[in-house]
Design a protein around this motif. Structure first.
Motif, PDB file in Angstrom:
ATOM      1  N   PHE A  60      55.184  34.695   2.285  1.00 10.23           N
ATOM      2  CA  PHE A  60      54.669  34.170   1.178  1.00 10.23           C
ATOM      3  C   PHE A  60      53.486  35.281   0.616  1.00 10.23           C
ATOM      4  O   PHE A  60      52.506  35.768   1.291  1.00 10.23           O
ATOM      5  CB  PHE A  60      53.864  32.966   1.051  1.00 10.23           C
ATOM      6  N   ILE A  62      53.059  38.477  -2.926  1.00  7.50           N
ATOM      7  CA  ILE A  62      53.737  39.358  -4.032  1.00  7.50           C
ATOM      8  C   ILE A  62      54.343  40.532  -3.455  1.00  7.50           C
ATOM      9  O   ILE A  62      53.580  41.309  -2.533  1.00  7.50           O
ATOM     10  CB  ILE A  62      52.589  39.464  -5.005  1.00  7.50           C
ATOM     11  N   PHE A  64      55.546  44.307  -3.712  1.00 10.69           N
ATOM     12  CA  PHE A  64      55.236  45.435  -4.540  1.00 10.69           C
ATOM     13  C   PHE A  64      56.265  46.369  -4.397  1.00 10.69           C
ATOM     14  O   PHE A  64      56.367  47.357  -3.354  1.00 10.69           O
ATOM     15  CB  PHE A  64      53.782  46.139  -3.745  1.00 10.69           C
ATOM     16  N   MET A  96      55.662  28.186  -7.800  1.00 13.03           N
ATOM     17  CA  MET A  96      54.727  27.477  -8.796  1.00 13.03           C
ATOM     18  C   MET A  96      55.472  26.698  -9.743  1.00 13.03           C
ATOM     19  O   MET A  96      55.519  25.477 -10.003  1.00 13.03           O
ATOM     20  CB  MET A  96      53.853  28.191  -9.794  1.00 13.03           C
ATOM     21  N   GLU A 135      51.463  27.910   4.384  1.00 17.92           N
ATOM     22  CA  GLU A 135      51.169  29.088   3.693  1.00 17.92           C
ATOM     23  C   GLU A 135      51.796  30.252   4.274  1.00 17.92           C
ATOM     24  O   GLU A 135      51.765  31.347   3.782  1.00 17.92           O
ATOM     25  CB  GLU A 135      49.756  29.014   3.376  1.00 17.92           C
TER      26      GLU A 135
ATOM     27  N   TYR B 338      46.185  29.143 -10.718  1.00 15.26           N
ATOM     28  CA  TYR B 338      47.477  29.639  -9.884  1.00 15.26           C
ATOM     29  C   TYR B 338      47.633  31.189 -10.075  1.00 15.26           C
ATOM     30  O   TYR B 338      47.748  31.936  -9.340  1.00 15.26           O
ATOM     31  CB  TYR B 338      48.834  28.833  -9.720  1.00 15.26           C
ATOM     32  N   GLN B 342      46.991  34.867  -8.378  1.00 15.18           N
ATOM     33  CA  GLN B 342      47.860  35.965  -8.001  1.00 15.18           C
ATOM     34  C   GLN B 342      47.419  37.366  -8.513  1.00 15.18           C
ATOM     35  O   GLN B 342      47.607  38.308  -8.186  1.00 15.18           O
ATOM     36  CB  GLN B 342      49.348  35.574  -8.802  1.00 15.18           C
ATOM     37  N   TYR B 345      44.772  38.875  -6.131  1.00 13.59           N
ATOM     38  CA  TYR B 345      45.434  39.416  -4.970  1.00 13.59           C
ATOM     39  C   TYR B 345      46.199  40.762  -5.099  1.00 13.59           C
ATOM     40  O   TYR B 345      45.983  41.767  -4.494  1.00 13.59           O
ATOM     41  CB  TYR B 345      46.791  38.387  -4.401  1.00 13.59           C
ATOM     42  N   VAL B 346      46.704  40.946  -6.405  1.00  9.23           N
ATOM     43  CA  VAL B 346      47.161  42.251  -6.762  1.00  9.23           C
ATOM     44  C   VAL B 346      46.020  43.170  -7.203  1.00  9.23           C
ATOM     45  O   VAL B 346      46.177  44.192  -6.814  1.00  9.23           O
ATOM     46  CB  VAL B 346      48.112  41.855  -8.048  1.00  9.23           C
ATOM     47  N   SER B 353      44.872  36.113   3.627  1.00  5.96           N
ATOM     48  CA  SER B 353      44.674  34.619   4.108  1.00  5.96           C
ATOM     49  C   SER B 353      44.169  33.790   3.058  1.00  5.96           C
ATOM     50  O   SER B 353      44.442  32.796   2.896  1.00  5.96           O
ATOM     51  CB  SER B 353      43.959  34.694   5.461  1.00  5.96           C
ATOM     52  N   TYR B 355      44.184  34.420  -0.259  1.00  2.95           N
ATOM     53  CA  TYR B 355      45.143  34.348  -1.507  1.00  2.95           C
ATOM     54  C   TYR B 355      45.990  33.251  -1.023  1.00  2.95           C
ATOM     55  O   TYR B 355      46.214  32.502  -1.839  1.00  2.95           O
ATOM     56  CB  TYR B 355      45.743  35.664  -1.465  1.00  2.95           C
ATOM     57  N   ARG B 356      46.716  33.170   0.213  1.00  2.00           N
ATOM     58  CA  ARG B 356      47.694  32.417   0.383  1.00  2.00           C
ATOM     59  C   ARG B 356      46.863  30.816   0.497  1.00  2.00           C
ATOM     60  O   ARG B 356      47.718  29.900  -0.149  1.00  2.00           O
ATOM     61  CB  ARG B 356      48.329  32.406   1.944  1.00  2.00           C
ATOM     62  N   GLN B 357      45.670  30.627   0.975  1.00  2.00           N
ATOM     63  CA  GLN B 357      45.166  29.349   1.096  1.00  2.00           C
ATOM     64  C   GLN B 357      44.738  28.796  -0.369  1.00  2.00           C
ATOM     65  O   GLN B 357      45.184  27.574  -0.753  1.00  2.00           O
ATOM     66  CB  GLN B 357      43.677  29.607   1.766  1.00  2.00           C
ATOM     67  N   SER B 359      46.351  29.846  -3.169  1.00  2.00           N
ATOM     68  CA  SER B 359      47.495  29.579  -3.749  1.00  2.00           C
ATOM     69  C   SER B 359      48.102  28.076  -3.464  1.00  2.00           C
ATOM     70  O   SER B 359      48.685  27.471  -4.291  1.00  2.00           O
ATOM     71  CB  SER B 359      48.715  30.629  -3.350  1.00  2.00           C
ATOM     72  N   PHE B 360      48.172  27.936  -2.233  1.00  2.00           N
ATOM     73  CA  PHE B 360      48.695  26.452  -1.738  1.00  2.00           C
ATOM     74  C   PHE B 360      47.764  25.189  -2.388  1.00  2.00           C
ATOM     75  O   PHE B 360      48.168  24.306  -2.490  1.00  2.00           O
ATOM     76  CB  PHE B 360      48.772  26.584  -0.240  1.00  2.00           C
ATOM     77  N   ALA B 362      46.331  25.233  -5.080  1.00  2.00           N
ATOM     78  CA  ALA B 362      46.774  25.179  -6.408  1.00  2.00           C
ATOM     79  C   ALA B 362      48.128  24.482  -6.420  1.00  2.00           C
ATOM     80  O   ALA B 362      48.541  23.479  -7.303  1.00  2.00           O
ATOM     81  CB  ALA B 362      46.716  26.416  -7.260  1.00  2.00           C
TER      82      ALA B 362
END
Lengths: 153, 605
Positions: A60, A62, A64, A96, A135, B338, B342, B345-346, B353, B355-357, B359-360, B362
């Motif tokens: 999970f 993004i 690149f 999402m 996750e 959400y 993202q 993170y970018v 970790s 970021y994933r937490q 994200s989930f 949301a």
């Protein structure tokens, strides 16, 4: 059992693609690779150097710029492979859209899976917790879960 | 008499050449465009393509006629090379220059099968201020797909230099400007293009749907295949990503003459404007906002309570959304949050970790809500097609310490903060090769006043969500006076700075930048100078009029460079191509102050 069968099919496809990636052919960046066959010089070397790894490992997050210069540079293959390739690159967007039950990735996946978009939205939303169990989920798992849900729908 | 004869002869000669050109299929516009042949000014042609495999005749790069003969011969035989040239085959077939069938070509057929072409779209992506090669935006083509689903399953066709990952080195700049790299076409899924530009680099994408007939579409795909096997030397300003797209579109519809518009520089936005200007070529325009633009647009639609709940979620990880009762509003907030996670993170603001937490959190919260969100998506932006042109000429008159002067300046590219901002990335300034000449009345002399090699400024306001850095880079040659000796001369100056911008509201921004300075010139004490300083300014932009006022303090290695400078610039646009400007500058310097006022007319073309 069905799940195991699907997994074998998918991974088999991925491995075939991976073995292609090692061949000289793969340096085509999505366009024809014939021109590079047996050639030396700057072009083929540069292309070969930028060749990326293949799919099957994306957890999970993004991506690149994965599919720059690999066989994945084009959308190809059957439903399973296309679904996996799409989710490798769009998992966080689909997550999402699945949670909400609508969105562009659902419209797209519905096209790949040849089904009604609203129906796929409903399936995705209802089964969100199953599709994205935790996750650390990866794209192969999401693909397998999704294909299974769609088959049983 | 001699002259008359010569004239008669040349008219006759050129008329004969014209007739030959019109009749011979080797000099037809279609064949020349397919081979990327460009006139060399002496009646000769040369192809832009550099790789040998693109030509069948030994002198094919310079000889369209021999190349056509060799192509006809190729399709009379059984050579596997036929598979490289489906575009040329279509030309031969159309003009009855071959009766053979196109061979079975497995890889080309797979290419068509994967693409399932349904149309062609020209894509323009906004400027990206974090990468020097993307300051002017970028263009690429999309082969629209007939696949079920959406155009996410289409393919982008990108012409770019193969730079082997050297993008951020000096080598890249040198090789990129001098043709040290080769350029070629690559293809990738459109969803990948969107991820790169919209989601990772936060750039808007403009899609211009081209009105091609089915025959033109076939030819486009066939030609993309043949030009996709070839490479050309890549020049950053002239033979670049955007220029090659012009030649490629010309190959499909030679009457467009797009490449003719760009004999020297090809700025991406100018090429898009050229495409738009051709009658019957663009049938629709679509806008795909960047992730950041989407988040900002959604945030704007929230009321105060919703904003509070949203910020509590993204800042303090309080996902309860207390104070918001409406489920649709909750759904909207969670979807926005959400997207923001993202983004973070970018932008490397979050560990994987975390970021994933987040994200989930949301996702699960959003999934619990049955209702759909109600927010409007961002559907339209300020279309860069309707922005001012990149070239600028300025005619002005002013007074410098009591002495009247007139000045003319010319800037080939691209945009200043005080130029009309419509369609440009707000707060981004890129000036290249701006050259100013002045005539002073009392001393009756005309001098090169200033030559800006490059001037880049990026003002980007920080807010509750986004914390971008504002920066500037300046390299120029200036005519200056040494107040100690009263001698005038040229100095070469370099200035690099960084800082922050804060927005009071949509229109008014404040900025503060710290800078380092370096100068070199014969009139300077010891020829060189170094310095440190700061700039504080206000930038107001009300659309048709703009104002910049700033104070700049420089502490230098000698008195010559120690300065306090106050500057103000107000510009009013009469229309997209014309503006009037008033500028004032006051400089305190070593007991010899400088006081300068200028009014000018700016013309964009």
């Amino acid at each position: 059992m069905k799940k195991l069968y699907l997994a074998v099919m998918l991974l088999g496809g991925a491995m075939m693609a991976a073995s292609n990636a090692g061949a000289v052919d793969s340096t085509g960046c999505g366009l024809g690779s014939m021109a590079w066959r047996g050639q030396s010089g700057i072009g083929p070397q540069v292309l070969a150097a930028t060749t990326n790894g293949l799919f099957g490992t994306q957890t999970f997050g993004i991506t690149f710029g994965t599919s720059g210069c690999d066989p994945n540079g084009r959308i190809t293959g059957g439903t399973g492979r296309m679904t996996l390739a799409f989710l490798e690159n769009n998992m966080e967007q689909y997550a999402m859209d699945a949670a909400a039950g609508r969105g562009e990735t659902i419209d797209t996946l519905a096209g790949i899976l040849n089904m009604d978009s609203e129906k796929l939205g409903e399936i995705s939303k209802t089964n969100f917790a199953y599709l994205f169990a935790d996750e650390n989920v990866d794209a192969v798992q999401v693909t397998l879960n999704l294909l299974e849900l769609v088959q049983n729908a | 008499m001699m002259f008359k004869n010569w004239l008669f002869f040349s008219v006759f000669f050129f008329a004969a050449a014209e007739i030959q050109a019109a009749e011979s299929p080797a000099y037809s516009p279609e064949w020349l465009a397919l081979g990327h042949y460009r006139p060399q000014g002496n009646g000769q042609y040369e192809s832009t393509i550099d790789s040998d495999n693109f030509f069948l005749a030994p002198d094919g790069k310079e000889n369209p006629e021999n190349e056509l003969k060799a192509t006809i011969a190729l399709f009379a035989g059984q050579d596997e090379k036929r598979c490289f040239f489906p575009g040329r085959y279509l030309y031969l077939k159309k003009h009855k220059l071959t009766s053979a069938d196109f061979p079975k070509c497995k890889e080309y057929e797979q290419f068509q099968k994967d693409l399932q072409p349904a149309g062609v779209t020209l894509l323009f992506t906004d400027a990206y201020m974090n990468n020097p090669s993307s300051l002017f935006g970028h263009t690429l083509l999309r082969i629209d797909t007939a696949r079920k689903g959406t155009q996410l399953l289409a393919h982008g066709a990108n012409y770019g230099a193969f730079t082997a990952g050297q993008e951020n080195s000096v080598l890249f700049a040198v090789l990129g400007l001098t043709g040290g790299y080769y350029g070629g076409f690559t293809v990738k899924p459109y969803y990948d293009v969107i991820n790169t530009y919209n989601n990772i680099e936060n750039r808007d994408i403009w899609e211009l749907n081209l009105d091609f007939t089915p025959e033109e579409l076939d030819l486009f795909v066939a030609h993309l295949w043949e030009v996709g096997q070839a490479q050309s030397r890549y020049y950053f300003f002239t033979r670049n990503c955007s220029y090659m797209l012009m030649e490629t579109l010309d190959a499909v519809r030679p009457g467009l003459h797009l490449a003719d518009d760009f004999p020297v520089q090809a700025i991406p936005l100018d090429t898009v404007k050229a495409v738009y200007s051709r009658p019957g070529l663009v049938k629709g325009i679509n806008y795909r906002p960047s992730r950041q633009a989407k988040i900002k647009h959604r945030y704007k639609q929230m009321n105060t309570k919703e904003k509070e709940a949203y910020l509590a979620a993204i800042k303090n990880q309080d996902w309860t959304l207390s104070g918001v009762d409406d489920n649709a509003a909750k759904a909207d907030i969670l979807e926005t949050a959400y997207q923001y996670v993202q983004y973070q993170y970018v932008a490397h603001e979050l560990e994987l970790s975390d970021y994933r937490q987040r994200s989930f959190k949301a996702l699960l919260a959003r999934n619990k809500i049955a209702e759909n969100g109600k927010m409007e998506e961002l559907k339209d932006g300020k279309n860069p097609l309707f922005s001012h042109n990149a070239m600028r000429a300025v005619f002005g008159a002013g007074i410098r310490n009591g002495e009247a002067f007139q000045e003319v300046s010319y800037r080939p590219a691209y945009h200043s903060l005080t130029d009309d901002n419509y369609g440009f990335l707000r707060g981004a300034e890129i000036n290249f090769l701006n050259t100013t000449f002045r005539h002073y009345d009392d001393s009756d002399k005309t001098v090169l006043q200033q030559f800006d090699l490059v001037g880049i400024k990026s003002l980007s306001p920080i807010d509750a969500m986004f914390k971008p850095i504002s920066y500037l880079i300046n390299a120029d040659v200036k005519r200056e006076m040494n107040p100690g000796t009263e001698k005038e001369g040229y100095t070469f100056n370099l200035k690099v700075g960084g800082g922050s911008t804060v927005a009071l509201n949509e229109e008014i921004w404040f900025y503060f930048l710290g800078s380092v300075y370096a100068g070199y010139g014969a009139i300077l004490p010891d020829n060189t100078i170094g310095g440190l300083g700061w700039t504080a300014g206000i930038f107001a932009d009300y659309g048709s009029w703009r104002l910049i006022a700033e104070a700049e303090k420089v502490l230098a290695t000698n008195h010559f460079g120690d300065k306090m400078r106050y500057k103000a610039e107000a510009v009013y646009s009469l229309n997209r191509s014309n503006a009037i400007a008033a500028e004032y500058c006051y400089e305190q310097n070593y007991g010899k102050d400088l006081d300068e006022a200028l009014v000018s007319w700016r013309h964009y073309f």
